[in-house]
Design an enzyme around this catalytic site. Sequence first.
Site, PDB file in Angstrom:
ATOM      1  N   HIS A  82      29.541  87.239  55.575  1.00 21.80           N
ATOM      2  CA  HIS A  82      30.659  87.652  54.707  1.00 21.80           C
ATOM      3  C   HIS A  82      30.678  89.143  54.410  1.00 21.80           C
ATOM      4  O   HIS A  82      31.644  89.653  53.856  1.00 21.80           O
ATOM      5  CB  HIS A  82      30.620  86.864  53.391  1.00 21.80           C
ATOM      6  N   CYS A 104      30.307  89.458  59.992  1.00 23.46           N
ATOM      7  CA  CYS A 104      31.248  89.136  61.068  1.00 23.46           C
ATOM      8  C   CYS A 104      32.027  90.399  61.463  1.00 23.46           C
ATOM      9  O   CYS A 104      32.528  91.117  60.592  1.00 23.46           O
ATOM     10  CB  CYS A 104      32.221  88.064  60.579  1.00 23.46           C
ATOM     11  N   HIS A 132      34.638  85.639  45.597  1.00 25.48           N
ATOM     12  CA  HIS A 132      34.178  85.314  46.954  1.00 25.48           C
ATOM     13  C   HIS A 132      33.365  86.492  47.494  1.00 25.48           C
ATOM     14  O   HIS A 132      33.725  87.645  47.308  1.00 25.48           O
ATOM     15  CB  HIS A 132      35.381  85.038  47.870  1.00 25.48           C
ATOM     16  N   GLU A 134      32.956  87.744  50.407  1.00 27.91           N
ATOM     17  CA  GLU A 134      33.637  88.664  51.320  1.00 27.91           C
ATOM     18  C   GLU A 134      34.472  89.684  50.536  1.00 27.91           C
ATOM     19  O   GLU A 134      34.481  90.870  50.848  1.00 27.91           O
ATOM     20  CB  GLU A 134      34.544  87.891  52.288  1.00 27.91           C
ATOM     21  N   CYS A 202      41.468  85.950  60.167  1.00 27.97           N
ATOM     22  CA  CYS A 202      40.783  85.885  61.454  1.00 27.97           C
ATOM     23  C   CYS A 202      41.395  84.817  62.353  1.00 27.97           C
ATOM     24  O   CYS A 202      41.986  83.845  61.889  1.00 27.97           O
ATOM     25  CB  CYS A 202      39.282  85.679  61.247  1.00 27.97           C
ATOM     26  N   SER A 230      33.171  76.911  50.918  1.00 30.65           N
ATOM     27  CA  SER A 230      33.747  77.499  52.137  1.00 30.65           C
ATOM     28  C   SER A 230      35.253  77.663  51.946  1.00 30.65           C
ATOM     29  O   SER A 230      35.993  76.674  51.906  1.00 30.65           O
ATOM     30  CB  SER A 230      33.467  76.589  53.338  1.00 30.65           C
ATOM     31  N   SER A 231      35.682  78.902  51.844  1.00 32.57           N
ATOM     32  CA  SER A 231      37.098  79.190  51.588  1.00 32.57           C
ATOM     33  C   SER A 231      37.985  78.620  52.697  1.00 32.57           C
ATOM     34  O   SER A 231      38.990  77.963  52.436  1.00 32.57           O
ATOM     35  CB  SER A 231      37.286  80.707  51.475  1.00 32.57           C
ATOM     36  N   ASN A 232      37.599  78.834  53.971  1.00 29.89           N
ATOM     37  CA  ASN A 232      38.483  78.378  55.052  1.00 29.89           C
ATOM     38  C   ASN A 232      38.547  76.853  55.126  1.00 29.89           C
ATOM     39  O   ASN A 232      39.575  76.285  55.488  1.00 29.89           O
ATOM     40  CB  ASN A 232      38.095  79.020  56.396  1.00 29.89           C
ATOM     41  N   SER A 275      32.464  77.185  59.589  1.00 32.40           N
ATOM     42  CA  SER A 275      31.005  77.327  59.488  1.00 32.40           C
ATOM     43  C   SER A 275      30.299  75.982  59.663  1.00 32.40           C
ATOM     44  O   SER A 275      29.167  75.804  59.228  1.00 32.40           O
ATOM     45  CB  SER A 275      30.634  77.963  58.136  1.00 32.40           C
TER      46      SER A 275
END
Length: 317
Positions: A82, A104, A132, A134, A202, A230-232, A275
């Site tokens: 992140h 990343c 978060h 990131e 992304c 996990s945000s995504n 992830s």
Amino acid sequence: MTAVSEPVKRVLLAKPRGYCAGVDRAVVAVEKALELYGPPVYVRKEIVHNRHVVESLRERGVIFVEETSEVPEGELVVFSAHGVSPAVRAEAEERKLRTIDATCPLVTKVHKEVNRFAREDYDILLIGHEGHEEVEGTAGEAPTHVQLVDTAEDAAKVEVRDPSKVVWLSQTTLSVDETMERVDQLKGRFPNLADPPSDDICYATSNRQTAVKAMAQECDLVLVVGSKNSSNSQRLVEVAKQAGARDAHLIDFAREVDEKWLEGVTTVGVTSGASVPDVLVMDLLAWLSERGWGEVQEVTTANEKIAFALPRELRSV
């Protein structure tokens, strides 16, 4: 009388799903560090947001810490996928820590954009989720220029110094639709709002959302394998519901499925966050198969061939 045939129970399996190139690189970086230097290897925050991955690495001698200050002087620390702020890097240097940067490359790209716009004295509106990791790392690149826009309320209230010098950037793991909703709101207030030089969300995040949208309408239930932090993965649940799935849930492991969710369900959609190792998806398919959902049809919307080189610190070893 003709017998009414039972509707066929089936699983629609999204592709792409699971591990993205950035996660794969970060996990391999920690495994390689263990191999080369032996335990303990310290990792600041969770290397990726997945319980199974974190627990497996912990068993192999990885020590996860919240802050760099918890790492004994001179030890090896890996920065998570992140990303971290310059302040964290400076602290690591001060403590003479050996570092491996597993950020990343797509997050690094956003960091570079922040620096570029800060140098040009823009106000930067960062669309992302408060707290978060990131977002903390990205905002930390230029704290005096970056303001976080999380909610619709934030977008309505945010103030800038010069409306002709303002740009929006975003966290890489957001919902594409929700981000554009914020951007439209901001453009309503700041018509000269500049767009990022290239899309910040992304490829893996948007690909996984597209795959879920393609199958959601046919699904009575969508199961997203992924962790709560996990945000995504969280976004995939939201996207599934918005795209027409009757119900959707986030689970870490097959054992967390509530059998009540399956009542009256014919079609189950299955996907996983960026992830998540595919072994967890296979476990879920086996669990569903035991309960009559044995037919699996893959729904493919893209083929991902992206791979990232290992962090610089591990390439020469």
